[in-house]
Every structure is written in structure tokens, then in C-alpha cells.
Design a protein around this motif. Sequence first.
Motif, short mmCIF file in Angstrom:
data_model
loop_
_atom_site.label_atom_id
_atom_site.label_comp_id
_atom_site.label_asym_id
_atom_site.label_seq_id
_atom_site.Cartn_x
_atom_site.Cartn_y
_atom_site.Cartn_z
N TYR A 1 6.98 1.31 4.42
CA TYR A 1 6.09 1.87 3.40
C TYR A 1 5.19 0.78 2.82
CZ TYR A 1 4.56 4.36 -0.77
OH TYR A 1 3.80 4.94 -1.76
N HIS A 2 5.78 -0.36 2.49
CA HIS A 2 4.99 -1.46 1.92
C HIS A 2 3.91 -1.92 2.91
CE1 HIS A 2 3.95 -5.10 -0.23
NE2 HIS A 2 4.16 -5.78 0.89
N ARG A 3 4.31 -2.09 4.16
CA ARG A 3 3.35 -2.54 5.17
C ARG A 3 2.26 -1.50 5.41
NH1 ARG A 3 7.58 -5.38 9.40
NH2 ARG A 3 7.93 -7.24 8.12
N ALA A 4 2.64 -0.24 5.43
CA ALA A 4 1.65 0.83 5.63
C ALA A 4 0.65 0.86 4.47
CB ALA A 4 2.35 2.18 5.77
N LYS A 5 1.16 0.73 3.25
CA LYS A 5 0.25 0.69 2.09
C LYS A 5 -0.68 -0.51 2.17
CE LYS A 5 2.47 0.59 -1.68
NZ LYS A 5 3.08 0.66 -2.99
N SER A 6 -0.15 -1.65 2.58
CA SER A 6 -0.97 -2.87 2.70
C SER A 6 -2.05 -2.70 3.75
CB SER A 6 -0.10 -4.07 3.05
OG SER A 6 0.81 -4.34 2.00
N ARG A 7 -1.68 -2.10 4.90
CA ARG A 7 -2.68 -1.89 5.95
C ARG A 7 -3.75 -0.89 5.50
NH1 ARG A 7 1.65 -3.53 9.67
NH2 ARG A 7 2.76 -1.57 9.55
N LEU A 8 -3.33 0.15 4.78
CA LEU A 8 -4.30 1.12 4.27
C LEU A 8 -5.24 0.45 3.27
CD1 LEU A 8 -5.34 4.03 4.14
CD2 LEU A 8 -3.61 4.47 2.37
N ALA B 1 -9.89 5.58 6.73
CA ALA B 1 -8.92 4.48 6.73
C ALA B 1 -7.54 4.99 7.11
CB ALA B 1 -8.88 3.81 5.35
N PHE B 2 -7.17 6.15 6.60
CA PHE B 2 -5.87 6.75 6.92
C PHE B 2 -5.79 7.09 8.40
CE2 PHE B 2 -2.83 10.28 7.14
CZ PHE B 2 -1.74 9.72 6.48
N ALA B 3 -6.83 7.67 8.94
CA ALA B 3 -6.85 8.06 10.35
C ALA B 3 -6.78 6.84 11.27
CB ALA B 3 -8.11 8.87 10.65
N ALA B 4 -7.25 5.70 10.81
CA ALA B 4 -7.23 4.49 11.63
C ALA B 4 -5.85 3.84 11.69
CB ALA B 4 -8.25 3.49 11.09
N LEU B 5 -4.93 4.26 10.84
CA LEU B 5 -3.57 3.72 10.85
C LEU B 5 -2.79 4.26 12.04
CD1 LEU B 5 -2.63 4.10 7.07
CD2 LEU B 5 -3.28 1.99 8.25
N SER B 6 -1.71 3.58 12.39
CA SER B 6 -0.84 4.08 13.45
C SER B 6 -0.12 5.33 12.95
CB SER B 6 0.20 3.01 13.82
OG SER B 6 1.13 2.84 12.76
N GLU B 7 0.37 6.12 13.89
CA GLU B 7 1.12 7.34 13.52
C GLU B 7 2.34 6.96 12.67
OE1 GLU B 7 2.65 10.95 12.77
OE2 GLU B 7 0.63 10.48 13.47
N ARG B 8 2.98 5.87 12.99
CA ARG B 8 4.16 5.42 12.24
C ARG B 8 3.80 5.14 10.78
NH1 ARG B 8 8.52 1.12 14.38
NH2 ARG B 8 9.43 0.58 12.39
N ASP B 9 2.68 4.46 10.56
CA ASP B 9 2.24 4.18 9.19
C ASP B 9 1.84 5.47 8.46
OD1 ASP B 9 2.62 1.45 9.46
OD2 ASP B 9 0.49 0.96 9.68
N ARG B 10 1.11 6.33 9.16
CA ARG B 10 0.68 7.58 8.53
C ARG B 10 1.89 8.42 8.12
NH1 ARG B 10 -3.20 7.79 12.90
NH2 ARG B 10 -1.96 9.48 13.80
N GLU B 11 2.91 8.48 8.97
CA GLU B 11 4.05 9.34 8.67
C GLU B 11 4.81 8.87 7.44
OE1 GLU B 11 6.63 12.67 9.03
OE2 GLU B 11 4.55 12.24 9.49
N VAL B 12 5.06 7.58 7.30
CA VAL B 12 5.79 7.11 6.12
C VAL B 12 4.96 7.35 4.85
CG1 VAL B 12 5.10 4.64 6.12
CG2 VAL B 12 7.34 5.32 5.23
N LEU B 13 3.64 7.18 4.94
CA LEU B 13 2.79 7.47 3.78
C LEU B 13 2.77 8.97 3.47
CD1 LEU B 13 -0.17 5.05 4.54
CD2 LEU B 13 1.56 4.80 2.74
N ARG B 14 2.72 9.80 4.49
CA ARG B 14 2.75 11.26 4.28
C ARG B 14 4.04 11.67 3.57
NH1 ARG B 14 1.87 11.86 10.13
NH2 ARG B 14 -0.33 12.12 10.51
#
Length: 160
Positions: A134-141, A94-107
Motif C-alpha cells: 500500500y505504501h509503495r503504491a501510494k508513493s508510485r501514484l 496516473a492510476f491507470a499507469a500503475l501496475s494491476e498489483r498497485d491498483r488493486e491494493v489502492l482499490r
Amino acid sequence: MQRFEQIYAEHHDAVRAYVRRRAPEDVVDDVVADVFVVCLRRIDRVPEEPLPWLYGVARKTLANERRRRVRTAPATPGVVRDPEPVGDTALASAFAALSERDREVLRLVAWEGLSQREAATVLGCSGVACRVRYHRAKSRLAARLAAAASFQRDPEGATR
């Protein structure tokens, strides 16, 4: 010079770990060295809390390295990479399927342990923008994890 030496002593290991999680081993030492060269050159502009600023410099240095590699060897994969999944393969997928932008803020928040304000410094955006990212990245994850979990269940709710 004393401030630089203090920053180097306190944050070298954290910067190196940050870079190691994102780059092949053969470029880690060069990228870390470049980060601290920038720090030394801009010592008067380094904020009171230098670690998020150093991560921002490392992020830009990694981007430069990635572009350099693409120019010199187009078949060479990019610099940024995620660690091999350990344990939770559904989460890793699921993490790998996110965009780089989403992964970076979560990292930055989860792996590096930065506050959202500090992550905003690294990303070069406002604190509000970082909170939204961050909120959107968490929601997408979470949505990707939920989709993977529902795929694993049959209509009766039993796991396959």
C-alpha cells in the motif's frame, strides 16, 4: 444454513459492487453467484468477519473468469477494468499507469474501505506485506501525479 443466509443478506450488495467495479456487466451475476457457492461450501471455514474473505474469493473467481475468457476468445479483453474517469483526469491517468498489483491494493483500501489488515486477507498476504504494498503504491501514484503536474507547468511556473 442460518449463518450462510446471514452472510448473504449482509454482504451480497458489497460483493456485487466489488465485482461490478472490476468486471463487465454480463459476468457480474455469475461471478457473485460463484462467490456465494464457495461461501456455502466452505461455511465452516468462513472467518468471523466474512467480507474480506468474500472479496478474496471474488478476486480469485474474477481471475478464473479472465483466464477462461482468454482461452475461449483470445481477442476478448480481460475482465478487470477500471471505471471511466470522472472529474480528475490526471488522477485517472496516473492510476491507470500503475501496475494491476498497485491498483488493486489502492482499490481495496480507498474504494472498498477496507483496513490494510482486511486488504491483506483479500490479497492473501500478511498484514506487513500489505502495508508495504500500500505504501509503495501510494508513493508510485504520488510520483506519477507529481510528474504529470510538472509536465503541465512551464519554466516560469504558470499552468499551460
